[in-house]
Write a protein that holds these residues in place. Structure first.
Motif, PDB file in Angstrom:
ATOM      1  N   GLN A   1       0.833  -1.197   0.000  1.00 52.83           N
ATOM      2  CA  GLN A   1       0.000   0.000   0.000  1.00 52.83           C
ATOM      3  C   GLN A   1       0.870   1.250   0.000  1.00 52.83           C
ATOM      4  O   GLN A   1       1.930   1.292   0.609  1.00 52.83           O
TER       5      GLN A   1
ATOM      6  N   THR B   1     -10.759   1.187   3.410  1.00 56.51           N
ATOM      7  CA  THR B   1      -9.303   1.186   3.454  1.00 56.51           C
ATOM      8  C   THR B   1      -8.835   2.228   4.463  1.00 56.51           C
ATOM      9  O   THR B   1      -9.653   2.876   5.113  1.00 56.51           O
ATOM     10  N   THR B   2      -7.531   2.359   4.595  1.00 56.79           N
ATOM     11  CA  THR B   2      -7.000   3.458   5.403  1.00 56.79           C
ATOM     12  C   THR B   2      -6.135   4.323   4.499  1.00 56.79           C
ATOM     13  O   THR B   2      -5.789   3.937   3.392  1.00 56.79           O
TER      14      THR B   2
ATOM     15  N   GLN C   1      -0.758   4.521   9.033  1.00 55.68           N
ATOM     16  CA  GLN C   1      -2.106   4.381   8.497  1.00 55.68           C
ATOM     17  C   GLN C   1      -3.053   5.246   9.305  1.00 55.68           C
ATOM     18  O   GLN C   1      -3.000   5.253  10.530  1.00 55.68           O
TER      19      GLN C   1
ATOM     20  N   THR D   1      -7.688  -6.395  -4.704  1.00 56.27           N
ATOM     21  CA  THR D   1      -9.129  -6.501  -4.876  1.00 56.27           C
ATOM     22  C   THR D   1      -9.413  -7.028  -6.289  1.00 56.27           C
ATOM     23  O   THR D   1      -8.489  -7.468  -6.972  1.00 56.27           O
TER      24      THR D   1
ATOM     25  N   MET E   1      -5.367   0.995  -1.722  1.00 58.35           N
ATOM     26  CA  MET E   1      -6.158   0.067  -0.916  1.00 58.35           C
ATOM     27  C   MET E   1      -5.223  -0.801  -0.060  1.00 58.35           C
ATOM     28  O   MET E   1      -4.111  -1.106  -0.474  1.00 58.35           O
ATOM     29  N   GLU E   2      -5.729  -1.207   1.103  1.00 58.95           N
ATOM     30  CA  GLU E   2      -4.884  -1.997   1.990  1.00 58.95           C
ATOM     31  C   GLU E   2      -4.551  -3.372   1.415  1.00 58.95           C
ATOM     32  O   GLU E   2      -3.466  -3.897   1.630  1.00 58.95           O
ATOM     33  N   THR E   3      -5.523  -3.955   0.709  1.00 57.33           N
ATOM     34  CA  THR E   3      -5.332  -5.314   0.183  1.00 57.33           C
ATOM     35  C   THR E   3      -5.706  -5.342  -1.305  1.00 57.33           C
ATOM     36  O   THR E   3      -6.439  -4.483  -1.770  1.00 57.33           O
TER      37      THR E   3
END
Lengths: 337, 135
Positions: A9, B17-18, B34, A150, A146-148
């Motif tokens: 990220q 999300t962060t 974050q 998708t 985005m954190e992960t």
């Protein structure tokens, strides 16, 4: 099919795509701040006479696409970039890349991006993502903000790749190709090049709307907004300013903190004390941008609404301009030998 | 900005999300943190959406009172402007401007209306007779 792609990220999409794609090529020294700095990402421009989402057209960063292009070029890395007129052709090309194991960067529009919260989905066409695989009808997406990772369906991906309006992506995709190993010498060269180009962009673009003079131009405009647009209208303009400056993707303070981090990391390649000193200047400037956002919030919340409050807001920007002018002048004077 | 000063306010990003922020640690070295969000920018986003809602309410009034064609309602609903509508439909901006007038809109053929219907994700009947809702 799925390519083994590491998703990290980042604050800003294009930096993240650049650094993640380079890492996939086996070159992991380019962090997000280094990509941003080498690509001369820091900027300011206020384009008069055009409106974006019924507010002023302001940007704190350079033109979309340039960070990736400049970073790769200064590091001696080839860039493959394609635009398409036909969506079918664009999809076939993408599928072929994935089949051959190549993850690709895609420019997309945000409005139809289904995995974003609705409040953030405006007609903004310069977002960047990496596509790194396909399972049935779903493309695997690494969106750096985005954190992960998708997914997007074929239809959804086609729709965002062919979003229309300003900066329409036209199915654009790109990826780097490293021919020879990138040496530390090459990184040192890329850093100086990136800094010098950023000095030029912030100090020497004629016209008075870009760089330091653009910040001052905006400051002068703000003092007139109250009379011209009314308190409410001016509040909407200021809200737009704050969003461009602080919203997700900027790292805070209108990208100034990322730039300060870049100068700090550059020190590892160029051990020059000036870099650390000047980095502190950009931290100060980022902090001031944030204070100006707090002042702006006071205005658009309707808590402080006098002309003096607008003048104070303007003074914040004038102060920022002075700090950044001195910082870039100091950068231009560094003796790199 | 220092790491400890990074705001962690509720925001529209929650559940999605962060936000990555750059800040300095105790030794002055830059690192990433974050963040959930910052109240200042959450308010900025609210103000922007209030403006969009107000424009939509005004568009509904204008369409109901015959000052504008339903295209205005759908355009504001999809937060588009004339330039964006023009580039999606393939019309020129001046054509879209004309189609915003009820007189001109009422004379458009179904073929021409279809381009708008497709963009706004409705059928031609809904395009001509919009159900006004603000969300």
């Amino acid at each position: 099919m799925q390519i083994n792609f590491e998703h990290i990220q980042s604050a800003h999409c294009e930096n993240g795509v650049t650094s993640n794609l380079l890492r996939h090529e086996g070159f992991s020294k380019i962090t997000e701040p280094l990509a941003f700095g080498i690509g001369s990402g820091l900027f300011f421009i206020y384009i008069p006479f055009i409106k974006v989402n019924n507010g002023p057209a302001i940007s704190y960063r350079t033109m979309p696409g340039l960070i990736f292009k400049r970073t790769c070029k200064s590091l001696g890395i080839d860039v493959i970039r394609k635009k398409f007129s036909s969506p079918d052709e664009a999809q076939t090309f993408l599928d072929d890349c994935l089949k051959s194991g190549q993850p690709v960067g895609c420019q997309v529009g945000v409005y139809f991006l289904t995995y974003f919260p609705k409040e953030y989905r405006f007609h903004f066409n310069a977002h960047n993502i990496v596509v790194f695989g396909k399972e049935d009808d779903n493309y695997l997406i690494s969106d750096p903000v985005m954190e992960t990772p998708t997914t997007l369906s074929t239809y959804e991906l086609q729709r965002v790749r062919f979003a229309k309006g300003m900066l329409a992506p036209k199915g654009q995709l790109y990826y780097p190709k490293i021919k020879t190993e990138v040496t530390d010498e090459q990184i040192r060269y890329a850093i100086t090049k990136g800094i010098q180009r950023n000095v030029r962009d912030m100090l020497h673009i004629p016209g008075g709307i870009a760089g330091i003079s653009g910040i001052k131009y905006t400051a002068r405009k703000i003092t007139k907004w109250r009379d011209k647009l009314g308190v409410k209208g001016a509040g909407i303009y200021l809200a737009q300013l704050v969003r461009m400056q602080e919203e997700i993707g900027t790292g805070g303070g209108g990208f100034r903190f990322i730039y300060a981090a870049f100068l700090q990391q550059s020190y590892q390649f160029h051990p020059k004390e000036e870099l650390l000193k000047i980095s502190e200047q950009f931290t100060k400037s980022g902090d001031l941008w944030r204070s100006s956002a707090v002042q702006a919030a006071g205005i658009f919340k309707g808590r402080i609404t006098s002309q003096q409050d607008f003048n104070d807001m303007s003074n914040f920007l004038m102060e920022v301009a002075e700090i950044e002018k001195n910082a870039f002048k100091a950068l231009s004077k560094i003796n790199w030998r | 900005m220092e790491k400890k000063d990074i705001p962690q306010d509720p925001s529209g990003l929650d559940d999605f999300t962060t936000d990555i922020c750059y800040a300095t640690d105790e030794s002055g070295k830059y690192t990433t943190v974050q963040s959930r969000g910052w109240e200042v920018k959450a308010t900025a986003l609210d103000v922007t959406w209030q403006d969009i809602d107000n424009r939509l309410i005004k568009a509904i009034d204008d369409v109901k009172s015959g000052k504008a064609s339903p295209i205005l309602f759908y355009m504001e609903k999809k937060i588009m402007d004339i330039g964006i509508v023009a580039s999606y439909t393939g019309y020129w901006k001046w054509q879209v401007k004309r189609h915003l007038k009820p007189n001109c809109f009422n004379k458009l053929s179904d073929n021409k209306l279809q381009k708008y219907a497709k963009l706004f994700e409705v059928n031609i009947n809904e395009l001509k007779n919009p159900i006004f809702n603000a969300d």
